[in-house]
Design an enzyme around this catalytic site. Structure first.
Site, mmCIF file in Angstrom:
data_model
loop_
_atom_site.group_PDB
_atom_site.id
_atom_site.type_symbol
_atom_site.label_atom_id
_atom_site.label_comp_id
_atom_site.label_asym_id
_atom_site.label_seq_id
_atom_site.Cartn_x
_atom_site.Cartn_y
_atom_site.Cartn_z
ATOM 1 N N HIS A 118 -5.605 -5.730 3.040
ATOM 2 C CA HIS A 118 -4.679 -4.613 3.199
ATOM 3 C C HIS A 118 -4.278 -4.540 4.671
ATOM 4 O O HIS A 118 -5.128 -4.314 5.534
ATOM 5 C CB HIS A 118 -5.339 -3.298 2.780
ATOM 6 C CG HIS A 118 -5.631 -3.212 1.311
ATOM 7 N ND1 HIS A 118 -5.061 -2.260 0.492
ATOM 8 C CD2 HIS A 118 -6.424 -3.969 0.516
ATOM 9 C CE1 HIS A 118 -5.500 -2.426 -0.753
ATOM 10 N NE2 HIS A 118 -6.335 -3.458 -0.752
ATOM 11 N N GLN A 145 -4.983 -0.407 -5.037
ATOM 12 C CA GLN A 145 -5.535 -1.614 -5.671
ATOM 13 C C GLN A 145 -6.296 -1.299 -6.955
ATOM 14 O O GLN A 145 -6.181 -2.027 -7.945
ATOM 15 C CB GLN A 145 -6.452 -2.357 -4.688
ATOM 16 C CG GLN A 145 -6.946 -3.699 -5.220
ATOM 17 C CD GLN A 145 -7.621 -4.533 -4.155
ATOM 18 O OE1 GLN A 145 -7.151 -4.580 -3.019
ATOM 19 N NE2 GLN A 145 -8.711 -5.174 -4.498
ATOM 20 N N CYS A 202 -2.813 -2.259 6.131
ATOM 21 C CA CYS A 202 -3.050 -0.933 6.704
ATOM 22 C C CYS A 202 -4.431 -0.880 7.346
ATOM 23 O O CYS A 202 -4.681 -0.040 8.216
ATOM 24 C CB CYS A 202 -2.901 0.154 5.646
ATOM 25 S SG CYS A 202 -4.048 0.025 4.264
ATOM 26 N N CYS A 228 0.840 -1.195 0.000
ATOM 27 C CA CYS A 228 0.000 0.000 0.000
ATOM 28 C C CYS A 228 0.881 1.253 0.000
ATOM 29 O O CYS A 228 1.771 1.389 0.840
ATOM 30 C CB CYS A 228 -0.901 -0.022 1.233
ATOM 31 S SG CYS A 228 -1.773 1.526 1.534
ATOM 32 N N GLU A 229 0.632 2.162 -0.922
ATOM 33 C CA GLU A 229 1.500 3.325 -1.029
ATOM 34 C C GLU A 229 1.233 4.366 0.058
ATOM 35 O O GLU A 229 1.995 5.322 0.212
ATOM 36 C CB GLU A 229 1.371 3.975 -2.407
ATOM 37 C CG GLU A 229 0.063 4.673 -2.682
ATOM 38 C CD GLU A 229 0.034 5.319 -4.060
ATOM 39 O OE1 GLU A 229 -0.631 6.351 -4.193
ATOM 40 O OE2 GLU A 229 0.670 4.788 -4.989
ATOM 41 N N HIS A 230 0.148 4.190 0.830
ATOM 42 C CA HIS A 230 -0.161 5.173 1.876
ATOM 43 C C HIS A 230 0.568 4.904 3.179
ATOM 44 O O HIS A 230 0.889 5.836 3.918
ATOM 45 C CB HIS A 230 -1.678 5.195 2.133
ATOM 46 C CG HIS A 230 -2.470 5.600 0.930
ATOM 47 N ND1 HIS A 230 -3.651 5.001 0.579
ATOM 48 C CD2 HIS A 230 -2.215 6.527 -0.023
ATOM 49 C CE1 HIS A 230 -4.108 5.554 -0.533
ATOM 50 N NE2 HIS A 230 -3.251 6.473 -0.911
ATOM 51 N N HIS A 231 0.813 3.624 3.496
ATOM 52 C CA HIS A 231 1.484 3.288 4.752
ATOM 53 C C HIS A 231 2.667 2.331 4.541
ATOM 54 O O HIS A 231 3.316 1.933 5.510
ATOM 55 C CB HIS A 231 0.507 2.646 5.747
ATOM 56 C CG HIS A 231 -0.572 3.572 6.200
ATOM 57 N ND1 HIS A 231 -1.803 3.635 5.587
ATOM 58 C CD2 HIS A 231 -0.594 4.494 7.197
ATOM 59 C CE1 HIS A 231 -2.552 4.543 6.198
ATOM 60 N NE2 HIS A 231 -1.846 5.080 7.177
#
Length: 226
Positions: free
Chosen positions: A183, A155, A185, A114-117
Site C-alpha cells: 500500500h 483490501q 499510503c 486505497c480509498e483513504h488516500h
C-alpha cells in the site's frame, strides 16, 4: 478472516489502518445518474482546480492536458470497476471432465487504489475453488479480481467481494482468496515503510477446514518461475 500486516503506529485516527464497516463498496443512490462523459467533464474541472490551487501553471504544454488525462483515467481505468456495465459476464460451464480437486489460479497481478488516500495498492491475488458441478474459464478469475480491484478499495473488502462473486457464479461456497499487496499510503507517506506488505484472506465452505486451507496455502507456495 486472517489479516497479517506490519503497519505500525496510530498517529492519526484511521490514517494507516485499512478498516471499513461495509462489505459492499460505499456508493450513493445517484452514483450512475451521470454517464462516463459527464463524469469526465466534471472531474476534469475539479482536477484543474486542484492543480491551480497547488500553484501549477496549467498553460505549460506538459500540464495543459493533465486534468483531462486524469479524469479519463479515473473513469475509464483505475476506477472503471465502479461501473456495473464493466462487470465480467457470469458465465460458467458444466464440469464434464469430472475434475473434483481444488483448482488454484495463483499470482494474479493486482492493481487497486486505497480509498483513504487514493494511492496505489499493488500486489498479487491467489484464488481457488472446488467445483460442485460447474467451472469457469481461467481468465474469468483474473477478470473478477481486476474488476473489483478497479475502484477505491480496502483490501479486506476486496477479498470478500472476489470470493462472494465466484461463489455466486459457481454455485458453491468452496471458494478462497489470499491477497498480498503493498500500500503506497504506507510505503510512500506516513510511516514510509517500503518493506512491509499486507496479507489478507477470505475462506468459504471447505476452505474453512484446516486440511483444505493447508492444501491451498501449499499450492500457492509452489515455485512457478517457468
Amino acid at each position: 478472516m486472517k489479516i497479517e500486516s506490519t503497519i505500525e503506529g496510530f498517529d492519526e485516527e484511521m490514517d494507516n489502518d485499512h478498516l471499513s464497516a461495509a462489505e459492499d463498496t460505499p456508493l450513493r443512490e445517484d452514483a450512475f445518474d451521470l454517464n462516463d462523459d459527464q463524469k469526465i467533464e466534471k472531474i476534469q474541472a475539479s482536477v484543474r482546480d486542484i492543480l491551480t490551487t497547488l500553484g501549477m501553471d496549467l498553460t505549460d504544454d506538459s500540464l495543459n492536458d493533465t486534468p483531462k488525462r486524469v479524469a479519463k483515467m479515473f473513469v475509464k481505468d483505475i476506477f472503471g470497476g465502479l461501473n456495473p456495465e464493466r462487470k465480467p459476464k457470469s458465465s460458467s460451464f458444466d464440469n464434464k471432465y469430472k475434475y473434483g480437486e481444488m483448482l488454484v489460479e495463483k499470482n494474479i497481478t493486482l492493481y487497486s487504489t486505497c480509498e483513504h488516500h487514493l494511492l496505489p495498492i499493488v500486489g498479487i491475488a491467489h484464488v481457488a475453488y472446488i467445483s460442485k458441478g460447474t467451472v469457469v474459464g481461467l481468465s474469468k478469475m483474473n477478470r473478477i479480481v481486476d474488476y473489483y480491484a478497479k475502484r477505491p478499495q480496502v483490501q479486506e473488502r476486496l477479498n470478500i467481494q472476489i470470493v462472494r462473486e465466484l461463489q455466486e457464479v459457481l454455485g458453491t461456497e468452496d471458494v478462497a482468496c489470499v491477497i498480498d499487496a503493498k500500500h503506497l499510503c504506507v510505503n510512500s507517506r506516513g510511516i514510509r515503510d517500503i518493506q512491509s506488505s499486507t496479507v489478507t484472506a477470505e475462506y468459504g465452505g471447505k476452505f474453512k477446514e484446516q486440511a483444505t486451507r493447508k492444501e491451498f496455502l501449499d499450492y500457492i507456495k509452489l515455485d512457478t518461475n517457468f
